[in-house]
Enzyme design. Sequence first.
Site, short mmCIF file in Angstrom:
data_model
loop_
_atom_site.label_atom_id
_atom_site.label_comp_id
_atom_site.label_asym_id
_atom_site.label_seq_id
_atom_site.Cartn_x
_atom_site.Cartn_y
_atom_site.Cartn_z
N GLU A 118 0.78 -1.22 0.00
CA GLU A 118 0.00 0.00 0.00
C GLU A 118 0.82 1.29 0.00
O GLU A 118 0.38 2.30 -0.53
CB GLU A 118 -0.93 0.00 1.23
CG GLU A 118 -2.01 -1.06 1.19
CD GLU A 118 -2.99 -0.85 0.06
OE1 GLU A 118 -3.53 0.27 -0.06
OE2 GLU A 118 -3.21 -1.80 -0.72
N SER A 496 -50.31 -22.92 43.43
CA SER A 496 -50.01 -23.30 44.81
C SER A 496 -48.53 -23.15 45.18
O SER A 496 -48.18 -23.28 46.35
CB SER A 496 -50.44 -24.74 45.05
OG SER A 496 -51.85 -24.85 44.93
#
Length: 854
Positions: A118, A496
């Site tokens: 690059e 319950s």
Amino acid sequence: MTLADGSGRDGRMDGPSRPGGGGPRRPRYRMVRWLAGTTLAVLLLGGGGAGIVGWYEYERLSEGLPTVDGLRTYQPPVMSRLYSGDDQVMAELAAERRIFVPYSAIPERVRSAFLAAEDQKFFSHGGVDPLAILRAGITDMMMHGTKHRPIGASTITQQVARIMLLGSNAVSIDRKIKEALLAMRLEQTLSKEQILEIYLNEIYLGEGAYGIGAAAQTYFNKPLDQLDNAEAAFLGALPKSPTNYNPHRYVQAATNRRNWVLDRMADLKVITPEEARAAQLEPLVPANFTRPGPVPGSEWFAEEVRRELIERYGIGTTMEGGLSVHTSLDSHLQQVATGALREGLLRYDRAHGGWRGAFAHVGAADVAGDWANALAHVTPPAAMLEQWRMAVVLSAATGRVGWLEGRDPVMPHTGTVLARDMTWMRTGKGVQAGDVVLIEPQADGSGVAIRQVPRVEGALATIDVRTGRVLAMVGGWSFRESQFNRAIQAARQPGSSFKPFVYLAAMEQGISPSQKFDDSPVSYGEWHPNNYEKDFWGPTTLHDALRESRNLVTIRLAAQIGMKPVASLAQGLGLVRSMPLVLPAALGAVETTVMKEAGAYATIANGGRLVTPSLIDDIKDRNGNVVWRPEGVAWQPGSTPADGPQVADTRPQVVSATSAAQIVAMMQDVVRRGTGVRAGAGIDRPIAGKTGTSQDFNDAWFAGFSPDLVTVVWIGFDTPQSLGKNETGGVIAGPIWNQVMKAALATRPRLDFRVPDGVQLARYDTGMGVAIDAFKPGQVPGESVDLGAGSGMALTAADTGAENMPDSENDMATMPASPTALPDGTTSAGHPAAPAAAPATQPSGGDIGMGGLY
């Protein structure tokens, strides 16, 4: 001087005469000088004008350019990671998948690969490379008019400026100039190393990977420091075009580009020519990378952690802040819990749902021909489990089916459906050739089992009694099908399983476990509650009533102590936010969640000290600093070095330890020989629990615990409907609880429930057998005293809620026409009332409980 001839000259000529005697010639080079002057003037004027225009353009382009100072403290968006309790990566949270690598940790070969590809002059230019720009300009002019993409001349610094500051890839002169201006400013602000660090961590390299750390993992399943020259060069090849050099799609193009980068690295003497040639001979074979997480079955857990993080820190920090979140998840127990819940749902669905038929169908020609290709084009149900397969019925008579295995390549298989499953299918919707069904091949090769996605749902949570750490959580059958977490988000009636909190409130008021209440018919206005069994035992101890989940005793107990203490206790334990002060609430006619009930039960098991469920152990920022821990329990230094670290528990004591011990002893008998026998089967450890079944069998619960673990299981339909007659919590949820707790306790030491100082454990005869209960000082084992009418705590109409009691749960708005009878012998209007016990000729139990059944 005057000469003799009077001419004033000495006879010499100033210059040669022009022909014809026309006077002296003009000075030499006058025209050249004039042209030079004119040219200089034009150049000065043009240069000045160009300078003015250039300055104007510079001011225009500079105006509004972002500042580069923020990059001094650059912190890239980094994914957050969730870890299970055994430090497995459970899930990753990220908008961009990035692993930040500081410059000092980036291997030289990786840096060099990117520089070679690059920006070979990166360490020598000032942010812009004029020669590269000139070369690119000439090439672009020569290629003008073709489809050739303009050649870029951006340095790495310019790319950082574009990525970090401009955020635009538009091809224009203005953008390139701005990019160059920012690049030169960057060079003045940051060091070369800082710029390269930003670039290598920010750049997108394809396959969802941002930065070199994520790319190394994505393409080679390796950490960055383990890459060889060929692999480093491949990463360096990607910035030019991650798509066109994707090794999964364009392996040859990717290989050629990698080899070019290797040549550039050799030219720069980063590697030797021999090393470059050796690396070029390596085949480019990307590794199969599987993104970590979620741990199998932990999707609901991870999603709830994500919700908590977003609520605490916001979406930005959660997804890009690089948080390390250590959770309490027990990976093994989570898988056990997921499997146990699914097996329980399949059992219920098989027994009640029947075979509902195929979910898709292929044509007869496909069955006789290329059935594999036809099956490959069928979309599988979202709720299909990983071990299941889609199969096409090739012969309805013999039960022969065909399915596909593998991905690359996909291999067709055939087998025969188990005989019992063929019988089940024929008694349901039937089966025919071409049906597409779900199967599970049997490991022993005996055939294939038919599967179908159950309609019933469920949820489960297991937490640590002492700390509240959530070890396992299952929010339903399939997270892929529905992300709704029924363990946390579904508010259902506990039935319950709420009763222990009524009894706990009574223990707090000094009532003994051996206290007897009348188990006989009772009516409040139009409400006629009854026991599940629809029988009556007469005077019954609280121990026996809780063990067998007797509704009528629970109602009389709640009427005795008042609903306000019960509601206050339930809210203090975190079981409910608020609850109506009506008697049906004592039977579970309230709404709660699996996780809230788990926390409330853990508080009982923890001796009454509040336990709040927590999924997160700690949260660290990107720098490793702990930024959050749950409150309440923490380590602190001992008073002396010999003491070692001590646990500091700042959580409130919401229930006395003595009352909690009394309820624990009573609930132990529930699983020993009461309604929870199936839940306790085969567990030889001290355990306690309670079944729960809501009105009309809509919800089935089992909540229970050992001295160190609590597990709560719920089964029901998302849209409430009956699970079926006699389908109670003990029958449906109890076996699931049993399976999970057996696995959880198998690796833990045996513990006994703690008995607080001053509490006496005594064995006595309840009248229905021998029981062991805990008694406070002053209480006599087996004794039942006259408590009077509410012990001076007379109930009001608001306490009983009788005026709001409908004849059925589906008619909650019905108001009785007659005044409500109260336990103190009056009506809600203040007049004398008829006896509470209904005459033998009057039916009792039109509503079994308006809450809990069993």
